[in-house]
Design a protein around this motif. Structure first.
Motif, mmCIF file in Angstrom:
data_model
loop_
_atom_site.group_PDB
_atom_site.id
_atom_site.type_symbol
_atom_site.label_atom_id
_atom_site.label_comp_id
_atom_site.label_asym_id
_atom_site.label_seq_id
_atom_site.Cartn_x
_atom_site.Cartn_y
_atom_site.Cartn_z
ATOM 1 N N TYR A 117 -7.363 -38.992 17.702
ATOM 2 C CA TYR A 117 -7.359 -39.662 16.403
ATOM 3 C C TYR A 117 -8.210 -40.931 16.416
ATOM 4 O O TYR A 117 -8.875 -41.240 15.425
ATOM 5 N N ALA A 118 -8.219 -41.663 17.506
ATOM 6 C CA ALA A 118 -8.943 -42.938 17.562
ATOM 7 C C ALA A 118 -10.440 -42.768 17.291
ATOM 8 O O ALA A 118 -10.998 -43.464 16.429
ATOM 9 N N PRO A 119 -11.163 -41.854 17.975
ATOM 10 C CA PRO A 119 -12.584 -41.678 17.638
ATOM 11 C C PRO A 119 -12.803 -41.100 16.242
ATOM 12 O O PRO A 119 -13.807 -41.411 15.585
ATOM 13 N N PHE A 120 -11.876 -40.288 15.782
ATOM 14 C CA PHE A 120 -11.970 -39.765 14.419
ATOM 15 C C PHE A 120 -11.875 -40.890 13.398
ATOM 16 O O PHE A 120 -12.674 -40.973 12.455
ATOM 17 N N ALA A 121 -10.918 -41.793 13.598
ATOM 18 C CA ALA A 121 -10.748 -42.915 12.676
ATOM 19 C C ALA A 121 -11.998 -43.797 12.668
ATOM 20 O O ALA A 121 -12.446 -44.257 11.609
ATOM 21 N N ARG A 122 -12.576 -44.047 13.831
ATOM 22 C CA ARG A 122 -13.801 -44.851 13.892
ATOM 23 C C ARG A 122 -14.942 -44.154 13.164
ATOM 24 O O ARG A 122 -15.721 -44.790 12.447
ATOM 25 N N ALA A 123 -15.049 -42.848 13.356
ATOM 26 C CA ALA A 123 -16.151 -42.100 12.750
ATOM 27 C C ALA A 123 -16.116 -42.172 11.232
ATOM 28 O O ALA A 123 -17.168 -42.176 10.576
ATOM 29 N N LEU A 124 -14.916 -42.238 10.658
ATOM 30 C CA LEU A 124 -14.817 -42.281 9.199
ATOM 31 C C LEU A 124 -15.311 -43.603 8.617
ATOM 32 O O LEU A 124 -15.482 -43.718 7.407
ATOM 33 N N THR A 125 -15.544 -44.596 9.450
ATOM 34 C CA THR A 125 -16.107 -45.865 8.979
ATOM 35 C C THR A 125 -17.622 -45.893 9.141
ATOM 36 O O THR A 125 -18.271 -46.864 8.750
ATOM 37 N N GLU A 126 -18.195 -44.843 9.710
ATOM 38 C CA GLU A 126 -19.629 -44.796 10.011
ATOM 39 C C GLU A 126 -20.360 -43.898 9.013
ATOM 40 O O GLU A 126 -19.752 -43.093 8.311
ATOM 41 N N PHE A 155 -4.572 -17.655 18.704
ATOM 42 C CA PHE A 155 -5.896 -17.122 18.426
ATOM 43 C C PHE A 155 -6.975 -18.212 18.492
ATOM 44 O O PHE A 155 -6.722 -19.387 18.275
ATOM 45 N N PRO A 156 -8.220 -17.811 18.761
ATOM 46 C CA PRO A 156 -9.315 -18.775 18.881
ATOM 47 C C PRO A 156 -9.877 -19.174 17.517
ATOM 48 O O PRO A 156 -10.285 -18.317 16.730
ATOM 49 N N VAL A 157 -9.895 -20.467 17.239
ATOM 50 C CA VAL A 157 -10.523 -21.025 16.044
ATOM 51 C C VAL A 157 -11.281 -22.285 16.457
ATOM 52 O O VAL A 157 -11.072 -22.816 17.549
ATOM 53 N N TYR A 158 -12.125 -22.803 15.556
ATOM 54 C CA TYR A 158 -13.070 -23.837 15.953
ATOM 55 C C TYR A 158 -13.135 -24.948 14.906
ATOM 56 O O TYR A 158 -13.531 -24.702 13.758
ATOM 57 N N HIS A 159 -12.735 -26.143 15.323
ATOM 58 C CA HIS A 159 -12.772 -27.338 14.490
ATOM 59 C C HIS A 159 -13.913 -28.255 14.929
ATOM 60 O O HIS A 159 -14.073 -28.518 16.126
ATOM 61 N N PHE A 160 -14.659 -28.750 13.946
ATOM 62 C CA PHE A 160 -15.627 -29.821 14.180
ATOM 63 C C PHE A 160 -15.060 -31.072 13.526
ATOM 64 O O PHE A 160 -14.935 -31.135 12.294
ATOM 65 N N ILE A 161 -14.707 -32.040 14.352
ATOM 66 C CA ILE A 161 -14.026 -33.245 13.884
ATOM 67 C C ILE A 161 -14.944 -34.436 14.099
ATOM 68 O O ILE A 161 -15.402 -34.673 15.226
ATOM 69 N N PRO A 162 -15.296 -35.180 13.024
ATOM 70 C CA PRO A 162 -16.139 -36.365 13.193
ATOM 71 C C PRO A 162 -15.585 -37.282 14.279
ATOM 72 O O PRO A 162 -14.390 -37.518 14.357
ATOM 73 N N GLY A 163 -16.481 -37.779 15.121
ATOM 74 C CA GLY A 163 -16.072 -38.612 16.240
ATOM 75 C C GLY A 163 -15.913 -37.831 17.520
ATOM 76 O O GLY A 163 -16.029 -38.393 18.616
ATOM 77 N N LEU A 164 -15.636 -36.529 17.406
ATOM 78 C CA LEU A 164 -15.529 -35.659 18.571
ATOM 79 C C LEU A 164 -16.740 -34.741 18.688
ATOM 80 O O LEU A 164 -17.226 -34.474 19.787
ATOM 81 N N ALA A 165 -17.217 -34.249 17.567
ATOM 82 C CA ALA A 165 -18.464 -33.489 17.493
ATOM 83 C C ALA A 165 -19.370 -34.198 16.501
ATOM 84 O O ALA A 165 -18.898 -34.820 15.542
#
Length: 496
Positions: free
Chosen positions: A22-31, A290-300
């Protein structure tokens, strides 16, 4: 994190991701969001473009390294003639993961449907990924957005595309018609919070639940059109599991499908199944392993995106489309007696030579407009026209004006244009922009009279009619550049 993002979303995301993610995601939302482009394999080579050789390139997009790259900053794309010529598409990087799925599982020619296709990013990507011999139907339910889709697919320039305007339930008239179904469904838009203020303003858990229910309705409506054994690519630009993992489980259990895996290097930063207890199956509960794929700002590097690949249950070898002439999906309706139409004059043989390999095409007229359609797809296109509102199928080639035939802009954009059929004039950026503004052009004095192809960096921009001394501009009026704020820029300017 931006203060206008609802606290309910922050709490939900934190609980779902855990503190470490969550921490890198939260930072990414300010960028600021990243900027990325994807090259058109039909045109980019003519302009000397590659993911490593474009103006302002940062690095290739890892999951689309052969065709796409990030830019260090967002340029003024409207000023670039190559953008208008369809040499590349400005597309969010995360959504390019679709190509990874298609190239993994689609090895042979297919009939494919992009159900919610506007503005065209995924459709142009699908078309670039499909094996030659495939037919793509690009559909958009919202009429104004369908206009944008038509423009972008025309500029992309592949001849084997049908653009339709219809709703998911309309496709139930085409049972077992498609081998591949791509559904980038309307969603709550959590993954676009950095780019779209409306997504933030409209978010609530009630909206999420409403979107989940709507997505299931869409999938239920269109499911009969997918062949047994066919592939469904399900995607959203959300983070929550209601619209993502839970819907994938619903598709698998309720509609009947198997979730298919993809190989994803760890360094890409792609996140897997977010459901609590993923990997376990309890009595009476769906299997969430099952396999699924998330792209989360700050992580990808990119905006929020989710994708899953499913294969419909059944034996694909036992399926056949309805025969030509059948009334698809109209049981109980009385056929209207067709009025006799006047037989149109034959399309002139010389105009057929405007296409490479014209013998592969049928030339059909609707009113004064002539369109070329690949002969091998005549049966499928007839069925589509009988069941749906088809806006464009194939390549609009010419419009008849008196005894003359005027080449259409779609022909100039198409990869099947026979460039040897027209004299061509390579123009400067300034002249190219003037052309895109639909201004009158002054061509070199030795330019032949008649229809002339205008090119920039070797890529076709469109036609003019040279009448001597000046040239009448044939660029579509509805597509012309209207802004006065332009800069000197092209993606092909500098290799850095």
């Amino acid at each position: 994190m931006q203060s206008d993002i609802p606290q309910d979303f922050k709490d939900y995301a934190c609980a779902l991701l855990g503190a470490e993610r969550y921490a890198p995601f939260a930072r990414a939302l300010t960028e600021s969001p990243s900027v990325s482009i994807r090259l058109n394999p039909l045109k980019a080579g003519k302009a000397g473009l590659s993911p490593f050789a474009v103006c302002g390139a940062d690095m290739p997009v890892p999951w689309a390294a052969d065709e796409a790259c990030y830019l260090r900053e967002r340029p003024h794309f409207t000023s670039d003639p190559l953008f208008h010529a369809g040499a590349y598409y400005v597309q969010e990087a995360s959504s390019m993961f679709l190509g990874r799925a298609l190239r993994r599982y689609v090895k042979h020619p297919v009939v494919a449907l992009d159900l919610c296709a506007a503005p065209g990013g995924k459709s142009t990507h699908i078309r670039a990924c499909l094996p030659e011999g495939s037919l793509l139907v690009s559909n958009e339910p919202v009429k104004p957005r369908a206009q944008v889709l038509l423009e972008n697919m025309t500029k992309w320039g592949h001849p084997d595309v049908v653009v339709t305007h219809g709703y998911p339930q309309d496709f139930s008239r085409l049972p077992h018609f498609f081998d591949l179904l791509v559904t980038d469904v309307p969603c709550s838009g959590e993954g676009m919070f950095r780019k779209e203020d409306d997504a933030v303003a409209g978010w609530s858990m009630d909206a999420v639940r409403m979107c989940r229910d709507r997505q299931r309705e869409i999938l239920r409506d269109v499911w009969p059109a997918l062949k047994p054994g066919g592939l469904l690519v399900y995607s959203t630009c959300t983070l929550n599991v209601l619209e993502d993992e839970e819907n994938v489980a619903w598709i698998a259990d309720e509609l009947g499908a198997e979730v298919m895996p993809l190989e994803v290097p760890e360094e890409w930063g792609v996140t897997g199944n977010l459901l609590p207890g993923a990997g376990r199956r309890s009595a009476g509960c769906a299997d969430f392993s099952f396999p699924v794929y998330h792209f989360i700002p700050g992580l990808a590097r990119g905006e929020g995106f989710f994708l899953a690949v499913l294969r419909k249950a059944g034996d694909e070898g036992q399926v056949a489309v309805s025969p030509v002439g059948a009334t698809v999906g109209n049981k109980g309706r009385r056929k209207k007696k067709k009025e006799k139409q006047p037989v149109p004059a034959a399309f002139p043989a010389v105009c057929k030579t405007w296409l490479v390999q014209p013998d592969e095409f049928d030339f059909l007229s609707v009113g004064d407009t002539w369109t070329a359609r690949r002969k091998v797809f005549s049966q499928q296109i007839e069925q589509l026209c009988a069941a749906l509102c088809v806006w464009q199928a194939g390549v609009p080639v010419a419009v008849a004006k008196g005894h003359d035939y005027v080449p259409l802009h779609a022909l100039a954009m198409s990869s099947v244009l026979n460039r040897a059929a027209f004299p061509a004039v390579e123009v400067t950026r300034e002249t190219a922009v003037n052309y895109l503004r639909k201004e009158v052009l002054m061509l070199p004095s030795d330019t032949p009279k008649g229809f002339v192809l205008i090119t920039f960096r070797g890529v076709a921009l469109g036609f003019v009619k040279n009448i001597g001394g000046r040239a009448n501009n044939l660029y579509p009026a509805e597509w012309k550049i209207r802004t006065s704020h332009l800069v000197s820029y092209s993606l092909g300017d500098v290799v850095v």
